[in-house]
Design an enzyme around this catalytic site. Structure first.
Site, mmCIF file in Angstrom:
data_model
loop_
_atom_site.group_PDB
_atom_site.id
_atom_site.type_symbol
_atom_site.label_atom_id
_atom_site.label_comp_id
_atom_site.label_asym_id
_atom_site.label_seq_id
_atom_site.Cartn_x
_atom_site.Cartn_y
_atom_site.Cartn_z
ATOM 1 N N LYS A 52 37.546 -59.452 40.657
ATOM 2 C CA LYS A 52 38.805 -58.767 40.415
ATOM 3 C C LYS A 52 39.518 -59.282 39.163
ATOM 4 C CE LYS A 52 38.426 -55.905 43.745
ATOM 5 N NZ LYS A 52 38.243 -54.466 43.456
ATOM 6 N N THR A 105 43.064 -51.740 55.758
ATOM 7 C CA THR A 105 41.843 -50.962 55.610
ATOM 8 C C THR A 105 40.760 -51.553 56.516
ATOM 9 O OG1 THR A 105 40.986 -52.345 53.823
ATOM 10 C CG2 THR A 105 42.391 -50.472 53.199
ATOM 11 N N ASP A 107 30.829 -41.816 48.089
ATOM 12 C CA ASP A 107 30.772 -42.952 49.002
ATOM 13 C C ASP A 107 29.321 -43.283 49.279
ATOM 14 O OD1 ASP A 107 33.155 -44.175 50.996
ATOM 15 O OD2 ASP A 107 31.106 -44.515 51.704
ATOM 16 N N ASP A 163 24.855 -44.875 45.929
ATOM 17 C CA ASP A 163 24.915 -46.332 45.827
ATOM 18 C C ASP A 163 25.220 -46.649 44.368
ATOM 19 O OD1 ASP A 163 24.517 -49.054 45.599
ATOM 20 O OD2 ASP A 163 22.701 -49.093 46.818
ATOM 21 N N TYR A 181 35.041 -62.605 45.204
ATOM 22 C CA TYR A 181 35.955 -61.469 45.158
ATOM 23 C C TYR A 181 36.998 -61.701 44.058
ATOM 24 C CZ TYR A 181 39.229 -57.890 46.748
ATOM 25 O OH TYR A 181 40.075 -56.801 46.817
#
Length: 304
Positions: free
Chosen positions: A163, A194, A38, A67, A159
Site C-alpha cells: 500500500k 468488509t 472479480d 485473475d 500489506y
C-alpha cells in the site's frame, strides 16, 4: 460540479465484494454502465445482474471473471472490454488481499503473491487500460489504497509495503497522466467492514486498526464518488483519523513508544467487532474456532 454518470463505462475490480458493490449500487441508478471484474467469475456475473439498469446506461451491466495476477488474462480482459464497450471512462482499482500470517512465519511465495495482487496487478491493469481510457471524453482512474499506505501496520508488513508502494505509484502516475488528460485519484480508508476485515478479525490480525468501529463500505464508496465530483490526488473517508496518522508519521521514531499505548484499546475493539459479527450471523463457531458464515474466505477479496 456533480459528475455525470450517464452512459459512462465504469470498470471496478474486486467488483463483487463489499466496497465494489457499494459503489456499483450507487452509480448504476445514476446512468453508469458497470463492469464488475472479480476473480470469482460466477459471483461477478450474479452481482452484476442485481444492479438496476438506467435508460441512460446504454446497455446492461456486465460481470467478468479475471485473475489480475495473470498478464495474459488481463490482456484478454482489456480486449473483451474494448470489443464490448470500446472505451473505459473510469477504471476503479479495488481488488486486493491481506494475510494474518506473521512475517517471520509466512512463505516467500505468499509474500510474492500479496505484492503481486496489491501492487503489481493494479499497475499493470492501469497501464494496459490507458488506450481505452484515452478514448473517453473525461477519463478517470481511482485506486483503493488504505491508511496502511501512510501508517505502518506491524502485524501485516507486506500489506503495508504494497500500500505504501501503490500510494506512491498512483501519486506519480497522477502527475504524469495529467498531461494526457487522465485524472487519477486514490481513496485511503481505514478499517472497513468488509469480508476481508472480518476474516482478519477472526484470525487475530492487526488490532491497531480497531481503535474505532470499522466504517461501512458505503462510506468508502462515497469517497470514491467524491473524487469524481471533485478530482484530486487523494481522498480520506475519515479525515480526522487520517490527519492524526499523517502527523504521527512526521516523527516515525516515536512509533515503538507510541503503539503499545493503543494496543489494548485495539484489542478490545477487535474483540467487540467479533462479538458483533457473531450477533449478526456473519461468523459461526466451529470446533476449531470462528469461520465466515458464507464459507472460506478467498485470498483475493475487496479492500479494507
Amino acid at each position: 460540479m456533480a459528475y455525470n454518470y450517464a452512459g459512462k463505462v465504469i470498470v471496478i475490480t474486486g467488483g463483487a465484494g463489499d466496497i465494489g458493490m457499494s459503489l456499483a449500487r450507487r452509480i448504476a441508478p445514476l446512468g453508469a454502465r458497470v463492469v464488475l471484474v472479480d476473480i470469482r467469475a460466477e459471483r461477478a456475473v450474479t452481482q452484476a445482474a442485481t444492479l438496476p439498469v438506467h435508460p441512460a446506461a446504454g446497455g446492461t451491466h456486465v460481470g467478468l471473471g479475471c485473475d489480475l495476477t495473470k498478464r495474459d488474462l488481463v490482456e484478454e480482459l482489456i480486449a473483451h472490454i474494448e470489443a464490448t464497450f470500446g472505451r473505459i471512462d473510469v477504471l476503479v482499482n479495488n481488488a486486493g488481499m491481506t494475510s494474518s500470517e506473521r512475517f517471520a512465519e509466512r512463505s516467500v511465495e505468499s509474500i510474492e503473491r500479496e505484492l503481486t495482487v496489491n501492487l503489481t496487478a493494479p499497475l499493470v491493469l492501469t497501464r494496459l487500460a490507458i488506450p481505452l481510457l484515452e478514448r473517453a471524453g473525461d477519463p478517470r482512474i481511482i485506486s483503493t489504497v488504505s491508511l496502511g499506505g501512510v501508517f505502518p501496520l506491524g502485524e501485516t508488513p507486506i500489506y503495508t509495503a504494497s500500500k505504501f508502494g501503490l500510494r506512491g505509484a498512483m501519486l506519480s502516475i497522477g502527475l504524469d497522466l495529467a498531461a494526457r488528460g487522465i485524472r487519477v485519484g486514490s481513496v485511503l480508508p481505514s478499517a472497513t467492514d468488509t469480508r476481508m476485515l472480518r476474516q482478519e478479525a477472526i484470525e487475530g490480525g492487526n488490532s491497531l486498526q480497531f481503535q474505532d468501529p470499522p466504517q461501512p463500505p458505503e462510506r468508502v464508496a462515497q469517497a470514491m464518488m467524491s473524487l469524481l465530483d471533485r478530482p484530486r490526488l487523494e481522498a480520506y473517508p475519515r479525515i480526522g483519523e487520517s490527519r492524526l496518522l499523517r502527523a504521527v508519521m512526521t516523527m516515525p521514531n516515536v512509533l515503538p513508544r507510541l503503539l503499545p499505548m493503543f494496543r489494548k484499546r485495539g484489542d478490545r475493539g477487535m474483540a467487540k467487532f467479533v462479538r458483533e459479527l457473531a450477533a449478526r450471523g456473519d461468523i459461526v463457531q466451529t470446533e476449531t474456532g470462528w469461520r465466515l458464515a458464507e464459507g472460506e474466505a478467498h485470498p483475493e477479496l475487496t479492500q479494507p
